[in-house]
Design an enzyme around this catalytic site. Structure first.
Site, mmCIF file in Angstrom:
data_model
loop_
_atom_site.group_PDB
_atom_site.id
_atom_site.type_symbol
_atom_site.label_atom_id
_atom_site.label_comp_id
_atom_site.label_asym_id
_atom_site.label_seq_id
_atom_site.Cartn_x
_atom_site.Cartn_y
_atom_site.Cartn_z
ATOM 1 N N GLU A 1 -0.353 101.126 -2.658
ATOM 2 C CA GLU A 1 -0.608 102.081 -1.571
ATOM 3 C C GLU A 1 0.642 102.908 -1.271
ATOM 4 O O GLU A 1 0.556 104.105 -0.979
ATOM 5 C CB GLU A 1 -1.080 101.324 -0.324
ATOM 6 N N GLU B 1 -6.204 92.712 -3.182
ATOM 7 C CA GLU B 1 -6.448 92.086 -1.878
ATOM 8 C C GLU B 1 -7.731 91.286 -1.848
ATOM 9 O O GLU B 1 -7.821 90.259 -1.168
ATOM 10 C CB GLU B 1 -6.498 93.164 -0.770
ATOM 11 N N ALA C 1 2.269 93.590 0.202
ATOM 12 C CA ALA C 1 2.820 93.078 1.452
ATOM 13 C C ALA C 1 3.160 91.609 1.246
ATOM 14 O O ALA C 1 2.636 90.955 0.343
ATOM 15 C CB ALA C 1 1.801 93.258 2.572
ATOM 16 N N GLY D 1 -0.144 96.634 -1.121
ATOM 17 C CA GLY D 1 0.657 97.607 -0.380
ATOM 18 C C GLY D 1 1.639 98.349 -1.276
ATOM 19 O O GLY D 1 2.015 99.494 -0.984
HETATM 20 N N1 DAK Z 1 4.225 88.305 -1.218
HETATM 21 C C1 DAK Z 1 5.127 87.289 -1.198
HETATM 22 N N2 DAK Z 1 5.662 86.771 -2.310
HETATM 23 C C2 DAK Z 1 5.267 87.256 -3.503
HETATM 24 C C3 DAK Z 1 4.336 88.303 -3.597
HETATM 25 C C4 DAK Z 1 3.802 88.843 -2.383
HETATM 26 N N3 DAK Z 1 2.930 89.877 -2.360
HETATM 27 N N4 DAK Z 1 4.135 88.580 -4.913
HETATM 28 C C5 DAK Z 1 4.927 87.726 -5.601
HETATM 29 N N5 DAK Z 1 5.606 86.937 -4.754
HETATM 30 C C6 DAK Z 1 6.581 85.884 -5.085
HETATM 31 C C7 DAK Z 1 5.885 84.680 -5.688
HETATM 32 O O1 DAK Z 1 5.374 83.840 -4.668
HETATM 33 C C8 DAK Z 1 7.022 84.044 -6.465
HETATM 34 O O2 DAK Z 1 7.853 83.363 -5.565
HETATM 35 P P1 DAK Z 1 8.453 81.900 -5.931
HETATM 36 O O3 DAK Z 1 7.273 81.058 -6.242
HETATM 37 O O4 DAK Z 1 9.323 82.173 -7.156
HETATM 38 O O5 DAK Z 1 9.212 81.490 -4.712
HETATM 39 C C9 DAK Z 1 7.802 85.244 -6.972
HETATM 40 O O6 DAK Z 1 7.431 86.345 -6.147
HETATM 41 C C10 DAK Z 1 7.451 85.617 -8.403
HETATM 42 O O7 DAK Z 1 6.040 85.764 -8.486
HETATM 43 P P2 DAK Z 1 5.133 85.004 -9.574
HETATM 44 O O8 DAK Z 1 5.740 83.721 -9.975
HETATM 45 O O9 DAK Z 1 3.736 84.975 -9.046
HETATM 46 O O10 DAK Z 1 5.258 86.040 -10.806
HETATM 47 P P3 DAK Z 1 4.201 86.296 -11.967
HETATM 48 O O11 DAK Z 1 4.915 87.191 -12.915
HETATM 49 O O12 DAK Z 1 3.618 85.013 -12.484
HETATM 50 O O13 DAK Z 1 2.992 87.104 -11.287
HETATM 51 C C11 DAK Z 1 2.028 88.836 -9.868
HETATM 52 C C12 DAK Z 1 3.208 88.379 -10.776
HETATM 53 C C13 DAK Z 1 2.425 90.182 -9.250
HETATM 54 C C14 DAK Z 1 0.787 89.012 -10.708
HETATM 55 C C15 DAK Z 1 1.790 87.737 -8.793
HETATM 56 O O14 DAK Z 1 3.040 87.459 -8.152
HETATM 57 C C16 DAK Z 1 0.819 88.186 -7.733
HETATM 58 O O15 DAK Z 1 -0.394 88.157 -7.949
HETATM 59 N N6 DAK Z 1 1.333 88.532 -6.554
HETATM 60 C C17 DAK Z 1 0.510 88.869 -5.391
HETATM 61 C C18 DAK Z 1 -0.121 90.211 -5.522
HETATM 62 C C19 DAK Z 1 -1.001 90.549 -4.332
HETATM 63 O O16 DAK Z 1 -2.020 89.857 -4.100
HETATM 64 N N7 DAK Z 1 -0.678 91.613 -3.598
HETATM 65 C C20 DAK Z 1 -1.464 92.035 -2.441
HETATM 66 C C21 DAK Z 1 -0.883 91.464 -1.167
HETATM 67 S S1 DAK Z 1 -1.805 92.009 0.271
HETATM 68 C C22 DAK Z 1 -1.051 97.159 6.089
HETATM 69 C C23 DAK Z 1 -0.092 97.523 5.162
HETATM 70 C C24 DAK Z 1 -0.064 96.890 3.920
HETATM 71 C C25 DAK Z 1 -0.956 95.903 3.603
HETATM 72 C C26 DAK Z 1 -1.912 95.544 4.533
HETATM 73 C C27 DAK Z 1 -1.969 96.173 5.789
HETATM 74 N N8 DAK Z 1 -1.088 97.816 7.364
HETATM 75 C C28 DAK Z 1 -0.158 98.881 7.682
HETATM 76 C C29 DAK Z 1 -2.099 97.485 8.327
HETATM 77 C C30 DAK Z 1 -0.856 95.269 2.304
HETATM 78 C C31 DAK Z 1 -1.445 94.113 1.943
HETATM 79 C C32 DAK Z 1 -1.114 93.534 0.623
HETATM 80 O O17 DAK Z 1 -0.395 94.062 -0.174
#
Ligand code: DAK
Length: 257
Positions: A111, A131, A65, A108
């Protein structure tokens, strides 16, 4: 309808949806999820579509997300903007849905893959629920679908440690159906979807429903529901066609009637 965050194409009887926010690794904004739900509803209603593929393309499936969208929200914001209904369009899709996963499928994004019926993984695929590293837990099924798919201990590791696993491990755990070179992930998924689309649509639909029900009901209830669907299929033209074609040694022509 024109979409901003996804691409929708047709490959014969297969609908192919590509998540398309590459600059943020296909982060799943509420707008993207709304478009995805809309596109799936349309493919579901289209009698020319027998199955669908969901992919993020060659590099990344989805990194979760949109953290930028969520960062400053309050609990009440989350409750009032609850996206659960929109995500449910994915599980409400009645036709086979094949995920084609390359690169990260996190949070997400993972998921979303777990909501699909089959998963084809490129050798670059990484599945995980990070998360915990953001101070939250999964909200779209991660704590529920992992244990039902791979058992308690791996599910604990995935959800509590937050480290992703690679495609080979996912395959060994039974989380994915095929591991292929990343360049052909989408093609292999489309080919699988085409094979599925050639099968009897009503039987496919009821088989999908029955397998999903197995994850939700006691065995005796699941078996009773399966039997009813089995009997029901004898009211379809496709059952007659399928069995006659077998006896006449020809290929069946299913109509979904
Ligand atoms: N959201 C927003 N931007 C993101 C992102 C994300 N999840 N993942 C990556 N980006 C953006 C980065 O900020 C970066 O943007 P700029 O800095 O270039 O502007 C760009 O994408 C490239 O990312 P990185 O520079 O970080 O790239 P790397 O190759 O170094 O790293 C990575 C890739 C995937 C390991 C890293 O980006 C990362 O850790 N990303 C976050 C992963 C994460 O924590 N995902 C979980 C998010 S929480 C629900 C439904 C769904 C959900 C909850 C509730 N309901 C229906 C109630 C879901 C929640 C989640 O998913």
């Amino acid at each position: 309808m024109e979409y901003e965050h996804i691409l929708v194409e047709r490959d014969g009887p297969v609908g192919v949806i590509t998540l398309n926010r590459p600059r943020v690794l296909n982060a799943l904004s509420p707008e993207l999820i709304a478009e995805l739900g809309h596109a799936l509803d349309r493919l579901d209603a289209d009698p020319g579509v027998g199955a669908a593929v969901l992919t993020g393309g060659e590099k990344v499936f989805a990194a979760g997300a949109d953290i930028a969208d969520m960062a400053e929200r309050t609990a009440v914001d989350q409750l009032l903007r609850d996206q659960t209904g929109r995500w449910q369009a994915v599980t409400a899709f009645t036709k086979p849905l094949v995920a084609a996963v390359n690169g990260y499928a996190l949070g997400g994004g993972c998921e979303l893959a777990l909501m699909c019926d089959l998963i084809v993984a490129g050798d670059t695929a990484r599945f995980g629920q990070p998360e915990i590293n953001l101070g939250i837990i999964p909200g779209a099924g991660g704590t529920q679908r992992w244990p039902r798919t791979v058992g308690k201990y791996v599910a604990m590791e995935i959800n509590l440690l937050g480290q992703p696993i690679d495609a080979r491990r996912a395959y060994r755990l039974g989380l994915v159906n095929r591991v292929v070179p990343a360049e052909v992930t989408v093609a292999v998924a489309v080919d699988l979807a085409r094979q599925l689309a050639a099968r009897a649509p009503l039987a496919l639909r009821l088989a999908k429903e029955a397998v999903n029900r197995a994850l939700e009901t006691p065995l005796s209830e699941g078996l009773a529901a399966e039997r009813k669907s089995f009997y029901f299929l004898f009211a379809t033209e496709d059952q007659k066609e399928g069995m006659r074609a077998f006896l006449e040694k020809r290929r069946p022509e299913f109509k979904g009637r």
